[in-house]
Design an enzyme around this catalytic site. Structure first.
Site, PDB file in Angstrom:
ATOM      1  N   GLY A  69       0.894  -1.269  -0.139  1.00 45.09           N
ATOM      2  CA  GLY A  69       0.016  -0.019  -0.044  1.00 45.09           C
ATOM      3  C   GLY A  69       0.814   1.446  -0.103  1.00 45.09           C
ATOM      4  N   THR A  70       1.960   1.202   0.848  1.00 47.33           N
ATOM      5  CA  THR A  70       2.801   2.398   0.890  1.00 47.33           C
ATOM      6  C   THR A  70       3.536   2.671  -0.665  1.00 47.33           C
ATOM      7  OG1 THR A  70       3.132   2.170   3.026  1.00 47.33           O
ATOM      8  CG2 THR A  70       4.995   3.347   1.659  1.00 47.33           C
ATOM      9  N   GLN A 177      -7.879   2.111   5.118  1.00 43.83           N
ATOM     10  CA  GLN A 177      -8.364   1.551   6.081  1.00 43.83           C
ATOM     11  C   GLN A 177     -10.125   1.416   5.818  1.00 43.83           C
ATOM     12  OE1 GLN A 177      -7.699   0.682   9.299  1.00 43.83           O
ATOM     13  NE2 GLN A 177      -5.355   1.521   8.620  1.00 43.83           N
ATOM     14  N   ALA A 195      -3.598  -4.733   1.034  1.00 43.67           N
ATOM     15  CA  ALA A 195      -4.395  -5.958   1.119  1.00 43.67           C
ATOM     16  C   ALA A 195      -4.377  -6.510   2.635  1.00 43.67           C
ATOM     17  CB  ALA A 195      -3.852  -7.141   0.335  1.00 43.67           C
ATOM     18  N   HIS A 196      -3.064  -6.187   3.024  1.00 40.28           N
ATOM     19  CA  HIS A 196      -3.130  -6.807   4.565  1.00 40.28           C
ATOM     20  C   HIS A 196      -3.952  -5.991   5.614  1.00 40.28           C
ATOM     21  CE1 HIS A 196      -0.237  -3.291   5.175  1.00 40.28           C
ATOM     22  NE2 HIS A 196      -0.545  -3.480   6.542  1.00 40.28           N
ATOM     23  N   CYS A 320       4.830   7.795  23.443  1.00 40.57           N
ATOM     24  CA  CYS A 320       5.457   7.055  24.373  1.00 40.57           C
ATOM     25  C   CYS A 320       5.802   5.730  23.873  1.00 40.57           C
ATOM     26  CB  CYS A 320       4.812   6.873  25.629  1.00 40.57           C
ATOM     27  SG  CYS A 320       4.533   8.364  26.547  1.00 40.57           S
TER      28      CYS A 320
END
Length: 463
Positions: A69-70, A177, A195-196, A320
């Site tokens: 996707g990236t 998303q 896909a993931h 954090c």
């Protein structure tokens, strides 16, 4: 062990597993070849493309598969910017885009381009008016996620697409998303997904470019995937990705209704069960399976470890839990509390019993982390032994989240109503969390001032 981090990666869908195994036997050959094995592979690739295009809401010849996707986002942004370089060099993005979009924007800016960031409200939503104001005659591309990956807020893509179309600017939508839940509404120009996120195998992305959008691939010419992404495709993974997307979509409406009830339960009960909690993101216009909340006086990394030991896998957008010691850019843009941040994103099939178990474990986990940091519930305000000073200054240099806020909370009772407390901190998180604490506790944030070491944040006591 309940896994509640499907926004990062969904478990492999059973249909994906079956399709992957079957296509390993039939889809190993080069689909560009004309012999028997190649033709079989090509049939599988064409069927997968048709299925993925139907789910994305585009034509099959507009969609290509990428290694992630990236990769799809980077390819889409770079390709449109290059194809429209005569129109201008301005790129418009929202302040809460996924890091893949922001990294592409940084690369564009480093190469001499210009980037305009559209702000969001406290829910993390943009407005069409905000995009209309950001668009200029030199804008080459606008980007907007369909739904936020950290807080679940659904963006007004259709309205923004209208504004972009009126300005003659293509709109790239990161649909990673939301695509499992339904097609992206509106006249978008470019779409990317992964896909993931829906239970397909990792290493498969989707990139759809509408006909008529000027697009110039920024890599050496390649005959595969319309020249938009180079290299030999991972056909078995692609087949599994398309099959699982179709399967997920078939059950999306029923699962969305069921999971929304469970998420509503978390949203309502977490503020009753745990003191000093802020639920973030839009209460209605949101993804059905995702809820994010932040806990005052809590170290997010420690809290995630405690929940993991209790058997619950959750995520966080809190500073954090990163190595950068800077707040999540999404939470920072929203102006909400970042410390002790927990993101719960439920996978398909999550049961009410699993959610109830999480809600039983959470209060003790938060309380335990606060005790380790020396915080009791509620945090007591230490009374002054003599006349209360009108102002106090606290040295919190070297302290990391959430300690500067804990120091402030413990000291605010030592000044009279109307008095001020100034916290000097060199932790970037304080810039976000001290104003957020003021909003939650009913005090006035007066602003900040740079010091030789750190920054001074001043608060006026109102209650």
């Amino acid at each position: 062990m309940p896994y509640f981090d499907t926004a990062s990666a969904a478990p492999l869908h059973p249909v994906a597993r079956q399709a992957l195994q079957a296509s390993l036997d039939e889809g190993w050959a080069d689909p560009a070849r004309l012999y028997r094995e190649g033709r079989r592979a090509r049939l599988l690739l064409d069927a997968a493309r048709e299925a993925a295009a139907e789910a994305a809401g585009c034509r099959a010849d507009e969609l290509v598969f990428t290694p992630s996707g990236t990769h799809a986002v980077h390819t889409g942004v770079a390709g449109v910017l290059a194809g429209r370089r005569r129109a201008g060099s301005r790129l418009v993005v929202s302040a809460v885009e996924h890091s893949s979009v922001l990294h592409a924007a940084q690369a564009h800016e480093s190469a001499g381009g210009r980037v305009t960031e559209v702000p969001v409200d406290r829910y993390g939503a943009v407005t069409a008016a905000g995009y209309a104001e950001a668009l200029t005659p030199s804008t080459a591309l606008a980007c907007l996620q369909s739904a936020n990956h950290e807080v679940g807020t659904v963006q007004p893509v259709a309205e923004v697409a209208v504004v972009c179309a009126e300005a003659g600017v293509p709109l790239l939508v990161d649909a990673a998303q939301s695509l499992p839940w339904g097609p992206v509404e509106g006249a978008w120009s470019v779409l990317a997904a992964s896909a993931h996120k829906w239970g397909g195998p990792p290493g498969v992305g989707l990139l759809a470019v509408r006909k008529g959008v000027r697009f110039s691939p920024q890599h050496p010419a390649d005959e595969r995937e319309s020249g938009r992404t180079p290299g030999f495709t991972n056909l078995p993974a692609i087949v599994a990705a398309a099959a699982s997307l179709r399967a997920v979509r078939a059950e999306a409406d029923a699962e969305a209704a069921r999971l929304r009830i469970l998420v509503d339960r978390i949203r309502r009960r977490v503020v009753r069960l745990v003191p000093d909690v802020e639920v973030v993101g839009h209460p209605e216009l949101r993804l059905p399976h995702l809820v994010t909340f932040s806990c005052l006086y809590v170290d997010g990394e420690i809290l995630l470890h405690e929940l993991d030991r209790a058997g619950y896998s959750v995520s966080s957008g809190s500073s954090c839990t990163s190595s950068t010691l800077t707040p999540s850019h999404v939470l920072r843009a929203m102006g909400v509390l970042s410390e002790g941040n927990v993101r719960v994103s439920l996978p398909l099939g999550t049961t009410a019993e699993e959610v109830n178990g999480f809600l039983e474990v959470l209060p003790g986990a938060v309380s335990g982390v606060r005790e380790r940091l020396g915080v009791s519930e509620p945090l007591p305000a230490a009374p002054a032994a003599g006349p209360a000073p009108e102002s106090l200054e606290l040295d919190a240099l070297g302290l990391r989240c959430p300690q500067p806020v804990i120091e402030l909370a413990a000291a605010i009772g030592r000044v009279p109503v109307g008095g001020t407390v100034t916290v000097v901190s060199d932790d970037e998180v304080a810039r976000l969390d001290i104003p957020a604490w003021c909003g939650m506790r009913g005090h006035a944030y007066l602003g900040e001032a740079e010091r030789e070491a750190g920054t001074a944040y001043t608060v006026r006591r109102l209650t």
